[in-house]
Design a protein around this motif. Structure first.
Motif, short mmCIF file in Angstrom:
data_model
loop_
_atom_site.label_atom_id
_atom_site.label_comp_id
_atom_site.label_asym_id
_atom_site.label_seq_id
_atom_site.Cartn_x
_atom_site.Cartn_y
_atom_site.Cartn_z
N ALA A 253 19.92 -15.23 32.04
CA ALA A 253 19.94 -15.67 33.44
C ALA A 253 18.72 -15.20 34.22
O ALA A 253 18.24 -14.07 34.05
CB ALA A 253 21.21 -15.15 34.11
N GLU A 257 20.70 -17.39 38.82
CA GLU A 257 21.85 -17.56 37.92
C GLU A 257 22.65 -16.26 37.83
O GLU A 257 23.89 -16.30 37.80
CB GLU A 257 21.36 -17.98 36.54
CG GLU A 257 20.79 -19.40 36.51
CD GLU A 257 20.03 -19.69 35.23
OE1 GLU A 257 19.67 -20.87 35.02
OE2 GLU A 257 19.77 -18.75 34.44
N ILE A 281 24.57 -24.68 33.69
CA ILE A 281 23.78 -23.52 33.28
C ILE A 281 23.90 -23.30 31.77
O ILE A 281 22.90 -23.04 31.08
CB ILE A 281 24.22 -22.26 34.05
CG1 ILE A 281 23.89 -22.38 35.54
CG2 ILE A 281 23.56 -21.00 33.46
CD1 ILE A 281 24.47 -21.28 36.40
N ARG A 284 21.83 -25.86 30.07
CA ARG A 284 20.40 -25.65 30.28
C ARG A 284 19.86 -24.57 29.33
O ARG A 284 18.74 -24.68 28.83
CB ARG A 284 20.16 -25.26 31.74
CG ARG A 284 18.68 -25.13 32.10
CD ARG A 284 18.45 -25.24 33.59
NE ARG A 284 19.11 -24.23 34.37
CZ ARG A 284 20.11 -24.43 35.23
NH1 ARG A 284 20.58 -25.66 35.41
NH2 ARG A 284 20.63 -23.44 35.93
#
Length: 330
Positions: A253, A257, A281, A284
């Motif tokens: 992260a 994030e 997320i 990704r």
């Protein structure tokens, strides 16, 4: 067009006579003369259409090792009772509303009933395993019961803690899921009087299959369809569980994030659209795909463990079952 017959269905067909006897024994032992709520709560979960993979693993391991006696029926029922008891307790701990596509017992009755009926089923499980008069089997299954509880408590302490890493995650799932899979296969081999090499192989198979099963389940919570897995999509997210896809995403992260995970997991401040953002997320960073790859690796580990066992139709079915478990993520 002919429908596809899944590996667990082929296994169930091969073991149909044994499974019928297991089902009869389960119905007999979940009865209670003085507390009618016990069979009511138990029947709600036991008869909800679960695949009964764990008792089938016990039966398959025993038959694969040439067993012709009666005790594998008791052991299979024992495994199913332990599993059902843990589900009743888990739904209380997780405050779940759905299990196997139906309302949970704690929702239909109450938490007290779910906990106490779970305790009753644990007691029934121990009565059944004692009846085998095999101390090694008793040691395997009683130890598994303790490890399962330990795994659940560890998950409680690890949940909502963003410092939880993959080693802790693996310890949790080895306890709460894999321990009963491996106990199911190991006890079946032991009751059959199998060689130590065969007992070890079937233990290794059960453990790897259980780990694969849980990793796939954790993947499906973010990448599956709720109706197909018997629970709501995002249950783990709402319960703030740190499963493998999230642990890997937290490790990668950036600042924004990290702040998101702190809010939704550590502090539990979840808002509309947060689940969708979490899934974005995960995609990704590729953690859903890497989780799927890890599940495939464990499926292969399970298959490899079977290679030292004698050639047998059940061995092939168990190997196919490992592939089927991981195929759920495709």
């Amino acid at each position: 067009m002919q429908s596809t017959i899944h590996p667990h269905e082929r296994l169930a067909d091969w073991l149909s006579e044994d499974m019928a006897r297991v089902s009869t024994l389960i119905r007999e032992r979940m009865a209670s003369r003085h507390a009618p709520r016990i069979p009511e709560v138990t029947a709600h979960l036991v008869e909800a259409g679960g695949k009964r993979i764990r008792p089938m693993l016990t039966l398959a391991a025993a038959r694969l090792c040439g067993y012709e006696g009666e005790h594998h029926i008791r052991l299979a029922a024992t495994v199913e009772f332990i599993h059902t008891a843990t589900l009743l307790h888990d739904d209380v701990v997780d405050e779940s509303a759905q299990r196997r596509g139906r309302p949970t017992a704690n929702l239909l009755w109450d938490n007290k009933s779910s906990v106490l009926v779970g305790d009753y089923l644990f007691a029934r499980a121990f009565q059944l395993m004692v009846a085998t008069e095999n101390m090694r089997v008793l040691d395997i299954l009683s130890n598994a019961s303790a490890v399962i509880a330990e795994g659940e408590v560890l998950q409680l302490t690890a949940a909502q803690n963003l410092a939880t890493d993959e080693s802790v995650y693996m310890q949790v799932i080895r306890g709460k899921t894999a321990a009963l899979f491996s106990a199911a296969t190991e006890s079946g081999a032991v009751i059959a009087g199998a060689s130590e090499a065969s007992v070890a192989a079937l233990f290794a198979y059960g453990e790897a299959l259980g780990i694969c099963f849980q990793i796939v389940d954790d993947y499906l919570d973010y990448g599956g369809a709720g109706d197909s897995i018997g629970k709501n999509l995002g249950d783990d997210f709402r319960e703030r569980k740190l499963t493998l896809p999230v642990i890997r995403a937290v490790a990668q992260a950036d600042a924004a994030e990290r702040a998101f995970w702190e809010r939704v997991i550590a502090r539990g401040q979840q808002e509309a659209g947060d689940l969708e953002q979490a899934i974005d997320i995960l995609k990704r960073h590729g953690t859903l795909e890497s989780t799927r790859a890890t599940a495939r690796d464990w499926a292969q580990t399970a298959r490899t463990a079977l290679e030292t066992l004698p050639d047998h139709p059940l061995r092939a079915m168990l190997a196919d079952l490992a592939d089927y478990v991981v195929a759920r993520v495709n």
